[in-house]
Structure formats: C-alpha cells, structure tokens
Design an enzyme around this catalytic site. Structure first.
Site, PDB file in Angstrom:
ATOM      1  NE  ARG A 170      36.449  43.426  35.718  1.00 58.66           N
ATOM      2  CZ  ARG A 170      37.680  43.545  36.221  1.00 58.66           C
ATOM      3  NH1 ARG A 170      38.701  43.818  35.425  1.00 58.66           N
ATOM      4  NH2 ARG A 170      37.895  43.375  37.499  1.00 58.66           N
ATOM      5  CG  ASP A 224      39.751  42.327  27.944  1.00 56.32           C
ATOM      6  OD1 ASP A 224      38.989  43.234  28.311  1.00 56.32           O
ATOM      7  OD2 ASP A 224      40.738  41.959  28.608  1.00 56.32           O
ATOM      8  CG  MET A 228      38.234  48.326  30.855  1.00 52.57           C
ATOM      9  SD  MET A 228      37.747  47.204  32.183  1.00 52.57           S
ATOM     10  CE  MET A 228      38.404  48.066  33.600  1.00 52.57           C
ATOM     11  N   GLY A 229      39.581  46.540  27.340  1.00 54.02           N
ATOM     12  CA  GLY A 229      39.860  45.609  26.240  1.00 54.02           C
ATOM     13  C   GLY A 229      41.304  45.140  26.183  1.00 54.02           C
ATOM     14  NE  ARG A 230      45.746  43.130  29.749  1.00 54.69           N
ATOM     15  CZ  ARG A 230      46.277  44.020  30.602  1.00 54.69           C
ATOM     16  NH1 ARG A 230      45.525  44.590  31.522  1.00 54.69           N
ATOM     17  NH2 ARG A 230      47.557  44.306  30.559  1.00 54.69           N
ATOM     18  N   GLY A 243      40.179  33.948  31.922  1.00 52.66           N
ATOM     19  CA  GLY A 243      40.699  34.467  30.654  1.00 52.66           C
ATOM     20  C   GLY A 243      42.059  33.873  30.309  1.00 52.66           C
TER      21      GLY A 243
HETATM   22  O1  F6P Z   1      40.806  41.719  31.268  1.00 54.88           O
HETATM   23  C1  F6P Z   1      39.690  42.370  31.743  1.00 54.88           C
HETATM   24  C2  F6P Z   1      40.018  43.767  32.160  1.00 54.88           C
HETATM   25  O2  F6P Z   1      38.833  44.395  32.607  1.00 54.88           O
HETATM   26  C3  F6P Z   1      40.732  44.609  31.108  1.00 54.88           C
HETATM   27  O3  F6P Z   1      39.855  45.076  30.123  1.00 54.88           O
HETATM   28  C4  F6P Z   1      41.369  45.665  31.972  1.00 54.88           C
HETATM   29  O4  F6P Z   1      42.524  46.207  31.371  1.00 54.88           O
HETATM   30  C5  F6P Z   1      41.753  44.908  33.199  1.00 54.88           C
HETATM   31  O5  F6P Z   1      40.924  43.769  33.260  1.00 54.88           O
HETATM   32  C6  F6P Z   1      41.587  45.702  34.480  1.00 54.88           C
HETATM   33  O6  F6P Z   1      42.046  44.939  35.523  1.00 54.88           O
HETATM   34  P1  F6P Z   1      41.887  45.328  37.062  1.00 54.88           P
HETATM   35  O7  F6P Z   1      40.531  44.857  37.486  1.00 54.88           O
HETATM   36  O8  F6P Z   1      42.969  44.620  37.731  1.00 54.88           O
HETATM   37  O9  F6P Z   1      41.990  46.819  37.169  1.00 54.88           O
END
Ligand code: F6P
Length: 380
Positions: free
Chosen positions: A291, A142, A184-186, A117
């Site tokens: 995911r 995202d 999710m999606g930041r 990404g």
């Molecule tokens: O960027 C992908 C993502 O799944 C976001 O949507 C989410 O905020 C973040 O990664 C979560 O990250 P981690 O796996 O470190 O908790």
C-alpha cells in the site's frame, strides 16, 4: 461561494492524492467552488475543534505521485460508531451522524466526496439516506468493490507483489527452495492471482476457493520432479484450507471493526510439512509494502479520471452515487449497488481459466469444459 468537502477513509492506498489533486484542479475551473479536506476521514469534522483544511491548487501541487493521503485517513470508528470511553474504562460506540450533518450545515458544506473502499462507501450510503449530498470514489488495493471494473491502487499493489515474486525467484532458485508469499486482498483473491500470473508462480491460493493441502503438495512435488527446481506459492491473506478458518491476528485497537487477517503463509508451510512435504520452505509476508509508495502511472491516470468525474457529478447533482469505471466510460452508479455485494473471484473468471491453462495450481479441482476442436478439412 459553494463548498465541497473531501474525505479519505479506510486503509490508505496509492492514488489517493492523485484523486484529491484532480478534484481540486477540476473545481478550480468553476468560479464559485472552494474545496476543503477533512483530516482523517470524517474525524476532522467530528473533533472539537474541527480539523478541516483548505485544498487549493498550491496545496495539491505535485502530489499526484505521492503515496498516502495528504489529508490522512483512518479505518477505525466513524460517524455511526464513534468510540467513547465509559467511566469504568470500557469503550462503547455512539452514533454521531446527525450531529455531523448539522456541523456540515453550519460549515456551509454543499457537497461531500468520500474517497474510500467498501466500509467508507457504506458510511457514504447511510449519510446519503440521512440527506447528505455525497458522492463516492472507489478506492482499495483489494479491488473488491463491485459496480466498477477496477478500483485505483489495485494495479500498484499488483506491481509491488510481482516485483517481490521476481526477487524471490532468484533466491528460491539458488537454494532449491519453496517460497510462500502472503499478499493482501481481504476476502478477494485478485492481487494474488494477478501477481501469480505476472510472476510465474506455481501455486496460487485464494479465499474464494478453499484449498486441499494434498493437491498443493502434489503440485509442488511434481514441480521438484521436473528438475532440481524451486517453487513460488502465492497465498492471499484470506485463503483457508477446505473446512478451515481464515488466519487472523489479535487486534485490540479501539474502533477497529474489521477482522485482522494474516498468518496463512506460516500455516501453509506447517501444514505442508505435516502432510509429508520434504523440501525447504520459507515464508514472506508482503504486508503494507503493497500500500505504500508511489502509484504506478496506470493508477495515477485512473485516479485523475475518477477525481474529475466525481467533481462533475457534484455539478450535476448526482448524489448518492459512486464514480465507476466501466470500460471505456466513467459512469455514476448508485452507492447502494456498489456496496450490495463484494467483487469476488468466481470459477468461471477469465483469469482463472488462464491460470488453468498455465498449469498454476489453485489447490482445488476446477472442472474444465473440453475445448471445441475445429474440423480441418483437407486443402484448407
Ligand atoms: O483493505 C485494504 C487492506 O490493505 C487489506 O488488504 C488488509 O487486510 C487490510 O487493509 C489491512 O488493514 P490495516 O492497515 O488496518 O492493517
């Protein structure tokens, strides 16, 4: 023999394996290329001893529908900020990028494909500027990378979120409750918006449009006036109230540079209660379920197209670029353009207009242009 190194970086995402498989299959059609995979992004190259594996037709057999990545990934550290423990037990970060490039030369790597990404592609771009023959493949659930119509993994996340809404609807209806589902999606609202339209949600709150709690309350009350009813609210993890902050979680993992988002569903419920909303409310945080698991067919196809195109970019020497989907073509765009600004929702986006048309509350007042009414002449 020429050598290609593949790395998967950042959070995992459905479709990573399908990209790896496509690269290996396309490379196997050339007599003089072999493909290697670095374990856990570039960590495999930087570790002593190195952890780099051979990727051939046998290794990638049947992986196109497997979730995750067979060569693992990480969203911590990296060649430009490698964590090192000081004598006093504190962590500091060192730049090991030159050392990594030297190691790649010793390993006789001719080209690198980095599947990742925005964070990973920023690393790719910096490595390219240091002389590495590198190509990017846009990955993220995202969908926040610009220069490409979409990233792989996003549609699978939307599918999972929509299935979850469908499930929540039956329990919400049975109990006349409001369900607030956090996705999710930041900093981008794409997953939330798509799941809201596909799942028929009543309210959808996204980071790009800080919400007014009174408008949310009003929309929900209106919904409950219509019949005994129930409601589904989808809230993106990065959403925030007007004048407020994003909800974040404490994270002390070494090398984790991102803000960890999460908690907005709970906050929204508390704020609605404080604003005087009386109906029962429950929250669901979908989290990493979005995911995990197998990629849907759309993402497998997109991943295969990205993988084949990426290898062909290697053959053409299209380095410093990222594969991008620009319907109906797959093109090479400079990495610098792909990372220059994120792909965020704007008020004039077609899906926002659709949501207005469906009466989905976004917690803000979006001005609407009066539609042109065609003149109907008699006899027509
Ligand atoms: O960027 C992908 C993502 O799944 C976001 O949507 C989410 O905020 C973040 O990664 C979560 O990250 P981690 O796996 O470190 O908790």
């Amino acid at each position: 023999m020429k050598r290609l190194l593949v790395a998967t970086g950042g959070g995992d995402c459905p479709g990573l394996n399908a990209v790896i498989r496509a690269i290996v299959h396309r490379a196997s059609q050339e007599k003089d290329w072999e493909v290697l995979g670095s374990i856990q992004a570039f960590n495999g190259v930087l570790w002593e001893p190195t952890e780099v594996v051979r990727l051939d037709i046998d290794t990638v057999k049947g992986i196109h529908f497997q979730g995750g990545t067979i060569i693992e990934t990480t969203n911590k550290g990296g060649p430009f900020s490698w964590p090192v423990k000081d004598k006093d037990g504190k962590w500091s970060y060192v730049d090991r990028s030159d050392e990594m490039i030297r190691k790649l030369q010793i390993m006789q790597i001719d080209a690198v494909i980095s599947i990742g990404g925005d964070g990973s592609q920023q690393i790719s771009e910096k490595l390219y500027r240091k002389g590495l023959n590198i190509i990017g493949v846009p990955k993220t659930i995202d969908n926040d990378l610009s220069s490409t119509d979409s990233t792989f993994g996003f549609q699978t996340a939307v599918e999972i979120a929509t299935e979850a809404v469908d499930k929540l609807v039956t329990t919400a209806a049975s109990h006349n409750r409001v369900f607030v589902m956090e996705v999710m999606g930041r900093e981008a609202g794409w997953i939330a918006m798509n799941a809201a339209v596909a799942g028929g949600a009543d309210v959808c709150l996204i980071p790009e449009m800080p919400y007014d709690i009174e408008l949310v309350k009003e929309a929900l009350e209106k919904r409950f006036k219509r019949d005994r009813g129930f409601a589904v609210v989808i809230v993106a993890e990065g959403a925030r109230p007007k004048g407020g902050e994003m909800a974040t979680q404490q994270n002390d993992e070494v090398g984790y540079a991102n803000k960890r988002l999460g908690g907005i569903a709970r906050k929204l419920i508390d704020d609605l209660k404080n604003a005087g909303f009386k109906h029962d409310m429950r929250e669901t945080v979908l989290g990493h379920l979005q995911r995990g698991g197998v990629p849907i067919a759309y993402d497998r196809v997109l991943s295969a197209q990205f993988g084949v195109k990426a290898f062909e970019m290697v053959l053409n020497g299209d380095f410093g670029k990222m594969v991008a989907y620009r319907h109906p073509k797959f093109v090479a765009v400079p990495l610098i353009d792909a990372i220059s600004k994120p792909n965020l929702v704007t008020a004039d986006n077609a899906l926002v207009k659709t949501m207005q048309g469906l009466g989905i509350c976004m917690g803000v007042k979006i001005p609407r242009k009066a539609p042109k009414v065609a003149k109907v002449t008699k006899g027509e």
